[in-house]
Design an enzyme around this catalytic site. Structure first.
Site, PDB file in Angstrom:
ATOM      1  N   HIS A   2      18.411 -28.101  -8.780  1.00  0.00           N
ATOM      2  CA  HIS A   2      16.914 -27.965  -9.602  1.00  0.00           C
ATOM      3  C   HIS A   2      17.321 -26.694 -10.433  1.00  0.00           C
ATOM      4  CE1 HIS A   2      14.252 -29.017  -5.850  1.00  0.00           C
ATOM      5  NE2 HIS A   2      14.400 -30.083  -6.721  1.00  0.00           N
TER       6      HIS A   2
ATOM      7  N   ARG B 201     -11.002 -32.045  -2.000  1.00  0.00           N
ATOM      8  CA  ARG B 201     -10.335 -31.498  -0.751  1.00  0.00           C
ATOM      9  C   ARG B 201      -9.347 -32.458   0.171  1.00  0.00           C
ATOM     10  NH1 ARG B 201     -14.944 -28.326  -0.222  1.00  0.00           N
ATOM     11  NH2 ARG B 201     -14.627 -26.484  -1.279  1.00  0.00           N
TER      12      ARG B 201
ATOM     13  N   GLU C 152       8.582 -28.985   7.013  1.00  0.00           N
ATOM     14  CA  GLU C 152       9.943 -28.376   6.862  1.00  0.00           C
ATOM     15  C   GLU C 152      10.071 -27.001   7.536  1.00  0.00           C
ATOM     16  OE1 GLU C 152      11.591 -29.128   2.898  1.00  0.00           O
ATOM     17  OE2 GLU C 152      12.473 -27.363   2.865  1.00  0.00           O
TER      18      GLU C 152
ATOM     19  N   LYS D  87      15.163 -40.996   6.524  1.00  0.00           N
ATOM     20  CA  LYS D  87      13.995 -39.957   5.925  1.00  0.00           C
ATOM     21  C   LYS D  87      12.737 -40.034   7.242  1.00  0.00           C
ATOM     22  CE  LYS D  87      11.796 -37.765   2.585  1.00  0.00           C
ATOM     23  NZ  LYS D  87      11.710 -37.505   1.102  1.00  0.00           N
TER      24      LYS D  87
ATOM     25  N   GLU E 237      20.588 -39.936  -4.002  1.00  0.00           N
ATOM     26  CA  GLU E 237      19.697 -39.541  -2.746  1.00  0.00           C
ATOM     27  C   GLU E 237      20.134 -40.541  -1.453  1.00  0.00           C
ATOM     28  OE1 GLU E 237      17.983 -36.985  -2.982  1.00  0.00           O
ATOM     29  OE2 GLU E 237      16.810 -36.847  -4.627  1.00  0.00           O
TER      30      GLU E 237
ATOM     31  N   ASN F 120      17.384 -31.193   1.317  1.00  0.00           N
ATOM     32  CA  ASN F 120      17.673 -30.546   0.324  1.00  0.00           C
ATOM     33  C   ASN F 120      19.104 -30.269  -0.095  1.00  0.00           C
ATOM     34  OD1 ASN F 120      15.017 -30.419  -0.887  1.00  0.00           O
ATOM     35  ND2 ASN F 120      14.460 -28.966   0.745  1.00  0.00           N
TER      36      ASN F 120
ATOM     37  N   ARG G  24      14.140 -30.783   8.152  1.00  0.00           N
ATOM     38  CA  ARG G  24      13.899 -31.208   6.885  1.00  0.00           C
ATOM     39  C   ARG G  24      14.323 -30.549   5.762  1.00  0.00           C
ATOM     40  NH1 ARG G  24       8.303 -33.812   4.817  1.00  0.00           N
ATOM     41  NH2 ARG G  24       8.972 -34.741   2.911  1.00  0.00           N
TER      42      ARG G  24
ATOM     43  N   HIS H 108      16.707 -35.982 -12.215  1.00  0.00           N
ATOM     44  CA  HIS H 108      16.759 -35.486 -10.875  1.00  0.00           C
ATOM     45  C   HIS H 108      17.890 -35.778 -10.153  1.00  0.00           C
ATOM     46  CE1 HIS H 108      15.182 -33.568  -7.127  1.00  0.00           C
ATOM     47  NE2 HIS H 108      15.398 -34.456  -6.491  1.00  0.00           N
TER      48      HIS H 108
ATOM     49  N   HIS I  25      20.010 -29.607  -3.824  1.00  0.00           N
ATOM     50  CA  HIS I  25      18.831 -29.458  -4.499  1.00  0.00           C
ATOM     51  C   HIS I  25      18.785 -27.955  -5.222  1.00  0.00           C
ATOM     52  CE1 HIS I  25      18.022 -33.358  -3.022  1.00  0.00           C
ATOM     53  NE2 HIS I  25      16.674 -33.246  -3.395  1.00  0.00           N
TER      54      HIS I  25
ATOM     55  N   LYS J  29       5.734 -35.168   0.502  1.00  0.00           N
ATOM     56  CA  LYS J  29       5.814 -33.980  -0.232  1.00  0.00           C
ATOM     57  C   LYS J  29       5.328 -34.419  -1.477  1.00  0.00           C
ATOM     58  CE  LYS J  29       9.729 -31.308   1.244  1.00  0.00           C
ATOM     59  NZ  LYS J  29      10.986 -30.780   0.855  1.00  0.00           N
TER      60      LYS J  29
HETATM   61  P1  NAD Z   1      10.791 -41.202 -12.665  1.00  0.00           P
HETATM   62  O1  NAD Z   1       9.561 -41.060 -11.796  1.00  0.00           O
HETATM   63  O2  NAD Z   1      10.694 -40.162 -13.838  1.00  0.00           O
HETATM   64  O3  NAD Z   1      11.094 -42.585 -13.070  1.00  0.00           O
HETATM   65  C1  NAD Z   1      12.551 -42.716 -13.716  1.00  0.00           C
HETATM   66  C2  NAD Z   1      12.151 -43.518 -15.100  1.00  0.00           C
HETATM   67  O4  NAD Z   1      12.219 -44.719 -14.733  1.00  0.00           O
HETATM   68  C3  NAD Z   1      10.787 -43.429 -15.772  1.00  0.00           C
HETATM   69  O5  NAD Z   1      11.060 -43.402 -17.093  1.00  0.00           O
HETATM   70  C4  NAD Z   1      10.093 -44.514 -15.267  1.00  0.00           C
HETATM   71  O6  NAD Z   1       8.866 -44.801 -16.240  1.00  0.00           O
HETATM   72  C5  NAD Z   1      11.081 -45.570 -15.192  1.00  0.00           C
HETATM   73  N1  NAD Z   1      10.655 -46.536 -14.288  1.00  0.00           N
HETATM   74  C6  NAD Z   1      10.370 -46.210 -13.172  1.00  0.00           C
HETATM   75  N2  NAD Z   1      10.288 -47.646 -12.397  1.00  0.00           N
HETATM   76  C7  NAD Z   1      10.756 -48.498 -13.286  1.00  0.00           C
HETATM   77  C8  NAD Z   1      10.973 -49.914 -13.149  1.00  0.00           C
HETATM   78  N3  NAD Z   1      10.736 -50.725 -12.125  1.00  0.00           N
HETATM   79  N4  NAD Z   1      11.581 -50.736 -14.316  1.00  0.00           N
HETATM   80  C9  NAD Z   1      11.957 -49.811 -15.459  1.00  0.00           C
HETATM   81  N5  NAD Z   1      11.571 -48.576 -15.603  1.00  0.00           N
HETATM   82  C10 NAD Z   1      11.078 -48.070 -14.479  1.00  0.00           C
HETATM   83  O7  NAD Z   1      12.111 -40.741 -11.797  1.00  0.00           O
HETATM   84  P2  NAD Z   1      12.449 -40.825 -10.243  1.00  0.00           P
HETATM   85  O8  NAD Z   1      14.002 -40.597 -10.393  1.00  0.00           O
HETATM   86  O9  NAD Z   1      11.974 -42.039  -9.768  1.00  0.00           O
HETATM   87  O10 NAD Z   1      11.882 -39.670  -9.548  1.00  0.00           O
HETATM   88  C11 NAD Z   1      12.387 -38.246  -9.910  1.00  0.00           C
HETATM   89  C12 NAD Z   1      11.027 -37.351  -9.326  1.00  0.00           C
HETATM   90  O11 NAD Z   1      10.935 -37.344  -8.044  1.00  0.00           O
HETATM   91  C13 NAD Z   1      11.277 -35.896  -9.569  1.00  0.00           C
HETATM   92  O12 NAD Z   1      10.320 -35.182 -10.297  1.00  0.00           O
HETATM   93  C14 NAD Z   1      11.690 -35.247  -8.361  1.00  0.00           C
HETATM   94  O13 NAD Z   1      11.455 -34.001  -8.180  1.00  0.00           O
HETATM   95  C15 NAD Z   1      11.057 -36.196  -7.402  1.00  0.00           C
HETATM   96  N6  NAD Z   1      11.445 -36.374  -5.974  1.00  0.00           N
HETATM   97  C16 NAD Z   1      10.212 -35.961  -4.942  1.00  0.00           C
HETATM   98  C17 NAD Z   1      10.882 -36.280  -3.657  1.00  0.00           C
HETATM   99  C18 NAD Z   1       9.729 -35.905  -2.712  1.00  0.00           C
HETATM  100  O14 NAD Z   1       9.960 -35.841  -1.510  1.00  0.00           O
HETATM  101  N7  NAD Z   1       8.574 -36.040  -2.878  1.00  0.00           N
HETATM  102  C19 NAD Z   1      12.002 -36.537  -3.296  1.00  0.00           C
HETATM  103  C20 NAD Z   1      13.153 -36.610  -4.408  1.00  0.00           C
HETATM  104  C21 NAD Z   1      12.596 -36.624  -5.627  1.00  0.00           C
HETATM  105  N1  GLY Z   2      12.971 -35.092  -0.648  1.00  0.00           N
HETATM  106  C1  GLY Z   2      13.147 -33.697   0.206  1.00  0.00           C
HETATM  107  C2  GLY Z   2      12.059 -33.794   1.372  1.00  0.00           C
HETATM  108  O1  GLY Z   2      11.453 -34.861   1.205  1.00  0.00           O
HETATM  109  O2  GLY Z   2      12.076 -33.120   2.139  1.00  0.00           O
END
Ligand code: NAD
Ligand code: GLY
Length: 362
Positions: free
Chosen positions: A249, A118, A234, A224, A182, A242, A238, A262, A245, A140
């Protein structure tokens, strides 16, 4: 080194930004309450950085779980591997999870932390530009479902975000560009001065100039942190984060998670949102063009895949988390630096945007 704070009362936490921070254990050790620490990473990042993180954690009872790499593994099945590891090692409620990786690892680790017994603590060590400017901040967390992106999740804030900008040296250009999408988003929704700076400095960012990258990360995190502090769950502003997005998405879901990055999907979505805003007469045609040009200069796509029909877009956009009472709400632009969330867009103009982009793609 720069330090910012996400102001959330007793759940406030710092964001440290700087080069070589993975060699500064004191920055995270204060945020680990008890002896058990589980580092979650993936098979690409672990060989690069896990040893350094383990060194930072010397003296703790530390374990790691290494997940397969890719957006297609951001699901409940793979999430279970984190719970398996925690239970096999008899981790208790005082344990800390550490996310070492990009947004996929950060979102999954955060969700595991939100739900294990939890709720336990977690720390973000983001290693992609996208994670450093967006996903590691704000709490998030979650995973994808076959029928919709990020549909299963929770709000759960980290205890600390440690951004070592040196980790970007091993990130490839396509991933760097995805993160820039972003960054551009913050300029578009609330920071005109930053958008102007990005127009002047985009080549320095794609050329990996450390000073320019540091500035872009800091300014993004400031934006942010302000939005999250004002509207953590949100219920209002917030949602502006998006921008792009809802279209994006839909692209990620339609093409199969991991095919489009993404950030690439968000870039195309922002170009589509700008087009729709201009059709309403809110954004000028010239500003819509400026946005498109900046995204292209960053090396990002601005046209959706040819295979996606208007109907597919509409069906997938209907699953968006911003849908209220079955009404689609979109983030659109009034100008560069000012966005709104609205259900009062004209459906005929949305139809025109989707038609226009479908023709452009084919
Ligand atoms: P990812 O986590 O898939 O990383 C991208 C690639 O880079 C992967 O293959 C990873 O292994 C590689 N990688 C990571 N760091 C590295 C480094 N330093 N050197 C070499 N390779 C490296 O993708 P991302 O773009 O980081 O994240 C996308 C995800 O984030 C999506 O799932 C999206 O929905 C999510 N997201 C979440 C929020 C949030 O607020 N929580 C906001 C935006 C995006
Ligand atoms: N990436 C969108 C949020 O954090 O709200």
């Amino acid at each position: 080194m720069k330090a910012l704070q996400v102001e959330l009362g007793e759940r406030s936490y710092p964001i440290h930004i700087g080069s070589g921070l993975l060699d500064k254990p004191e920055l995270i050790r204060n945020h680990i309450a008890a002896s058990q620490v589980m580092v979650v990473s993936n098979e690409t990042i672990a060989p690069l950085y896990l040893d350094r993180v383990c060194d930072m954690l010397s003296g703790y009872e530390q374990h790691s779980v290494i997940l397969p790499d890719g957006e297609q593994y951001k699901n409940l099945d793979v999430l279970n591997r984190i719970f398996d590891a925690l239970l096999e090692k008899r981790f208790n409620r005082q344990c800390t999870l550490i996310a070492l990786g990009g947004g996929v690892i950060g979102d999954m680790t955060g969700f595991a932390a939100a739900s294990y017994q939890r709720g336990v603590s977690f720390i973000q060590l983001p290693t992609t530009l996208l994670a450093q400017v967006d996903s590691s901040v704000g709490g998030k967390t979650g995973v994808n479902h076959r029928l919709g992106k990020n549909m299963i999740g929770a709000f759960h804030q980290p205890r600390c975000v440690l951004i070592d900008t040196e980790t970007l040296n091993t990130l490839d250009d396509r991933q760097l560009a995805a993160g820039i999408a972003e960054v551009i988003k913050y300029g578009l929704i609330r920071d005109t001065g930053f958008f102007n700076w990005l127009e002047e400095n985009i080549d320095r960012l794609t050329g990996r100039d450390p000073e320019a990258l540091g500035h872009a990360i800091e300014r993004s995190c400031i934006n942010k942190a302000e939005v999250v502090a004002a509207d953590e769950l949100e219920s209002g502003q917030r949602a502006l984060l998006n921008l792009g997005h809802t279209f994006g998405h839909a692209i990620e879901t339609a093409t199969g998670y991991g095919t489009w990055l993404h950030g690439e999907a968000v870039s195309t979505g922002m170009a589509m949102a700008a087009d729709l805003s201009a059709r309403h007469g809110w954004l000028s045609g010239e500003d819509a063009l400026r946005i498109r040009r900046l995204l292209v200069r960053a090396g990002l796509p601005v046209t959706p895949p040819e295979s996606m029909s208007k109907t597919e877009f509409m069906d997938l956009m209907a699953v968006d988390k911003k849908v209220l009472d079955r009404k689609l709400r979109l983030v659109l632009l009034k100008s560069i630096g000012e966005a709104l969330v609205t259900a009062d867009f004209r459906p005929d103009l949305l139809n025109e945007t989707l038609e226009h982009y479908h023709q452009k793609a084919s």
